[in-house]
Write an enzyme that holds these catalytic residues in place. Structure first.
Site, mmCIF file in Angstrom:
data_model
loop_
_atom_site.group_PDB
_atom_site.id
_atom_site.type_symbol
_atom_site.label_atom_id
_atom_site.label_comp_id
_atom_site.label_asym_id
_atom_site.label_seq_id
_atom_site.Cartn_x
_atom_site.Cartn_y
_atom_site.Cartn_z
ATOM 1 N N LYS A 128 0.761 -1.436 0.205
ATOM 2 C CA LYS A 128 -0.161 0.047 0.126
ATOM 3 C C LYS A 128 0.793 1.426 0.055
ATOM 4 C CE LYS A 128 -4.127 -2.077 1.819
ATOM 5 N NZ LYS A 128 -4.794 -2.696 3.358
ATOM 6 N N LYS A 211 -3.090 -9.019 -9.701
ATOM 7 C CA LYS A 211 -4.014 -9.569 -8.896
ATOM 8 C C LYS A 211 -5.411 -8.524 -9.004
ATOM 9 C CE LYS A 211 -4.890 -8.389 -4.333
ATOM 10 N NZ LYS A 211 -4.674 -8.277 -3.076
ATOM 11 N N LYS A 214 -9.371 -3.748 -5.608
ATOM 12 C CA LYS A 214 -10.091 -2.250 -5.862
ATOM 13 C C LYS A 214 -9.148 -1.154 -6.177
ATOM 14 C CE LYS A 214 -13.159 -4.175 -2.331
ATOM 15 N NZ LYS A 214 -12.875 -4.233 -0.812
HETATM 16 P P1 TYM Z 1 -10.634 -6.948 1.444
HETATM 17 O O1 TYM Z 1 -11.992 -6.106 1.268
HETATM 18 O O2 TYM Z 1 -9.462 -6.264 0.724
HETATM 19 O O3 TYM Z 1 -10.912 -8.120 0.745
HETATM 20 C C1 TYM Z 1 -11.968 -9.155 0.918
HETATM 21 C C2 TYM Z 1 -11.602 -10.446 0.756
HETATM 22 O O4 TYM Z 1 -11.312 -10.830 -0.907
HETATM 23 C C3 TYM Z 1 -10.385 -11.607 -0.860
HETATM 24 N N1 TYM Z 1 -9.643 -10.973 -2.089
HETATM 25 C C4 TYM Z 1 -9.311 -11.668 -3.090
HETATM 26 N N2 TYM Z 1 -9.183 -13.138 -3.260
HETATM 27 C C5 TYM Z 1 -8.825 -13.670 -4.235
HETATM 28 N N3 TYM Z 1 -8.279 -12.900 -5.484
HETATM 29 C C6 TYM Z 1 -8.358 -11.625 -5.364
HETATM 30 N N4 TYM Z 1 -7.975 -10.931 -6.402
HETATM 31 C C7 TYM Z 1 -8.848 -10.945 -4.246
HETATM 32 N N5 TYM Z 1 -8.893 -9.747 -3.717
HETATM 33 C C8 TYM Z 1 -9.344 -9.647 -2.544
HETATM 34 C C9 TYM Z 1 -9.277 -10.934 0.284
HETATM 35 O O5 TYM Z 1 -8.462 -12.135 0.440
HETATM 36 C C10 TYM Z 1 -10.408 -11.025 1.510
HETATM 37 O O6 TYM Z 1 -10.550 -12.302 1.836
HETATM 38 N N6 TYM Z 1 -7.988 -7.507 5.397
HETATM 39 C C11 TYM Z 1 -9.227 -8.043 4.900
HETATM 40 C C12 TYM Z 1 -10.360 -7.412 5.722
HETATM 41 C C13 TYM Z 1 -10.769 -8.030 7.066
HETATM 42 C C14 TYM Z 1 -10.564 -9.231 7.583
HETATM 43 C C15 TYM Z 1 -10.621 -9.237 8.919
HETATM 44 C C16 TYM Z 1 -10.718 -10.495 6.800
HETATM 45 C C17 TYM Z 1 -10.553 -7.287 8.155
HETATM 46 N N7 TYM Z 1 -10.951 -7.912 9.364
HETATM 47 C C18 TYM Z 1 -10.829 -10.272 9.753
HETATM 48 C C19 TYM Z 1 -10.910 -11.653 7.571
HETATM 49 C C20 TYM Z 1 -11.050 -11.577 9.087
HETATM 50 C C21 TYM Z 1 -9.182 -7.743 3.387
HETATM 51 O O7 TYM Z 1 -8.337 -7.834 2.705
HETATM 52 O O8 TYM Z 1 -10.361 -7.251 2.914
#
Ligand code: TYM
Length: 346
Positions: A128, A211, A214
Site C-alpha cells: 500500500k 491480482k 479495488k
Molecule cells: P478486502 O476487502 O481487501 O478483501 C476481502 C476478501 O477478498 C479477498 N480477495 C481476493 N481473493 C482472491 N483473489 C483476489 N484478487 C482477491 N482480492 C481480494 C481477500 O483475500 C479477502 O478475503 N484485510 C481483509 C479485511 C478484514 C478481515 C478481517 C478478513 C478485516 N478484518 C478479519 C478476515 C478476518 C481484506 O483484505 O479485505
C-alpha cells in the site's frame, strides 16, 4: 471434520462443533469477482454449516477511504451484496465493524503485544505504501485490528484469499502471545484460528493480469451489467497470437476467469479449442461474458429487489450488530479480567 487447503497443506479443524467462522470485507469500493471467488463464495457456503460472523470492516476501510458519503454508500452496498448472494440472516450474523466498539478496545490491548518490526515487514503494508498511501499508524496497525476482529468472536476458521495469509499468521501469533502472557495454562481465552484458503481461487487476476484489486482499478464488479461489464471484459489483456494459431490456455487471463465460472464440460471444450487454434481471444471473451451473466443472473435480480427494501437491510445489520456485541462482550469480560483492567461501571 472441516478441511481446507492453504499452501497445499491440508488443515484439519479437529473439533467441528466448536468451529466459529469469521471474516471481513472492506467497504472501500464495489465488490469484485476476486472478492467473490476468493472469499465471499466460501462465506456463503460456510454460514449455514457453522456459527458464523461476517463484518463490513469500515474501520479498516478508513486507512484508504476518507469520504464519508462513499463510506456510507459502500457499507450498505456490501450488505446488499451479501444478501443478494444468498446470505441468510436467520442462520448467521452480518454486521458493521464499528457497531462493535469493543474491537478497538481489544486492538489496543494487542498493540502492547505486537513488535513494530513485525508490522513493518507486512507485505500488504509495504504494497500500500508503494501504491502511494501515506504510511500512517492506521495502515501500519491494520493487521492488529484484524486480529481483534477475528479473536473477539472466538473465531477459529477464517475464509479469505491468499493475500490475507500473513495477517492470519499475525492473528495466530497474537492469540498465542495473549494466552501465554495473561492466561493460566489450562484456561486460554483465545483459540488459535486457521485460515481457509482455496488454492484454485486464492488469487483471481484482474483485467490487466495482476491480482484483481479495488486499488489497482482492474476489477470486474460482481454486479456489473450491460455495457460497462462488456467493456471491462473486452479490456482483458491477452497476448497477440493470431486467431488461427494454437494458444496455451494456462497462460491466458481470459481462460483464468472462464475457469471460475464454466462447468467442467465447457471448460474442457474451450481448453481444447485454445490448443487446436482457430479460436481467438475475442471468442473467449464473448463466452466469458455469457458465463458471468448467467452465473450472477439470480443474484442480480435479488439485489434489484433488495435495493428497494433498505429498511430491511438496516434491520439485518442492526440485529447482527446486537448479536455481535453480545458475543464480543463475553470475550472482553474475560480479557479485562485476565489483564487486570478493572472496570467500575459494570
Ligand atoms: P478486502 O476487502 O481487501 O478483501 C476481502 C476478501 O477478498 C479477498 N480477495 C481476493 N481473493 C482472491 N483473489 C483476489 N484478487 C482477491 N482480492 C481480494 C481477500 O483475500 C479477502 O478475503 N484485510 C481483509 C479485511 C478484514 C478481515 C478481517 C478478513 C478485516 N478484518 C478479519 C478476515 C478476518 C481484506 O483484505 O479485505
Amino acid at each position: 471434520m472441516q478441511t481446507s487447503s492453504s499452501d497445499n497443506t491440508a488443515i484439519h479443524v479437529a473439533d467441528e462443533a466448536a468451529t466459529v467462522v469469521v471474516s471481513g470485507i472492506q467497504p472501500s469500493g464495489i465488490l469484485h469477482i476476486g472478492n467473490y471467488f476468493g472469499a465471499l463464495r466460501q462465506h456463503i457456503k460456510l454460514h449455514t454449516q457453522h456459527e458464523a460472523y461476517y463484518f463490513i470492516v469500515n474501520y479498516h476501510a478508513l486507512t484508504s477511504l476518507k469520504d464519508a458519503e462513499a463510506m456510507k454508500q459502500y457499507t450498505l452496498d456490501v450488505a446488499l451484496d451479501y444478501l443478494a448472494l444468498g446470505f441468510d440472516p436467520e442462520k448467521a450474523t452480518l454486521f458493521v465493524q464499528s457497531d462493535v466498539p469493543q474491537v478497538t478496545e481489544l486492538a489496543w490491548i494487542f498493540y502492547n503485544l505486537t513488535p513494530v518490526s513485525q508490522l513493518e515487514k507486512g507485505v500488504s503494508y509495504k504494497d500500500k505504501i508503494a501504491q502511494g498511501l501515506s504510511p500512517n499508524a492506521g495502515l501500519l496497525n491494520y493487521p492488529v485490528l484484524q486480529a481483534a476482529d477475528i479473536l473477539i468472536y472466538g473465531g477459529s476458521l477464517v475464509p479469505v484469499g491468499a493475500d490475507q495469509k500473513q495477517h492470519i499468521e499475525i492473528t495466530r501469533d497474537l492469540a498465542q502471545r495473549f494466552n501465554q502472557t495473561f492466561c493460566p495454562k489450562d484456561a486460554p481465552v483465545f483459540p488459535v484460528p486457521e485460515p481457509y484458503i482455496l488454492d484454485e481461487v486464492s488469487v483471481v487476476p484482474g483485467v490487466d493480469g495482476r491480482k484483481m484489486s479495488k486499488s489497482y482499478g482492474n476489477t470486474i464488479g460482481i454486479f456489473d451489467e450491460g455495457k460497462p461489464l462488456k467493456k471491462k471484459v473486452m479490456r482483458i489483456v491477452t497476448d497477440s497470437t493470431p486467431v488461427e494459431d494454437p494458444k496455451d490456455p494456462e497462460k491466458d487471463n481470459v481462460f483464468a476467469l472462464i475457469k471460475l465460472f464454466a462447468d467442467e464440460a465447457s471448460k474442457e471444450r474451450i481448453e481444447q479449442a485454445y490448443r487446436e487454434g482457430g479460436y481467438g481471444y475475442g471468442h473467449a471473451k464473448k463466452e466469458l461474458l455469457g458465463f458471468i451473466n448467467e452465473y450472477f443472473a439470480e443474484a442480480r435480480e435479488r439485489r434489484h429487489d433488495l435495493s428497494n427494501r433498505m429498511d430491511y437491510v438496516m434491520d439485518v445489520l442492526q440485529e447482527g450488530g446486537k448479536r455481535a456485541r453480545e458475543k464480543a462482550e463475553s470475550y472482553m469480560e474475560r480479557v479485562r479480567e485476565c489483564t487486570g483492567l478493572i472496570t467500575t461501571k459494570r
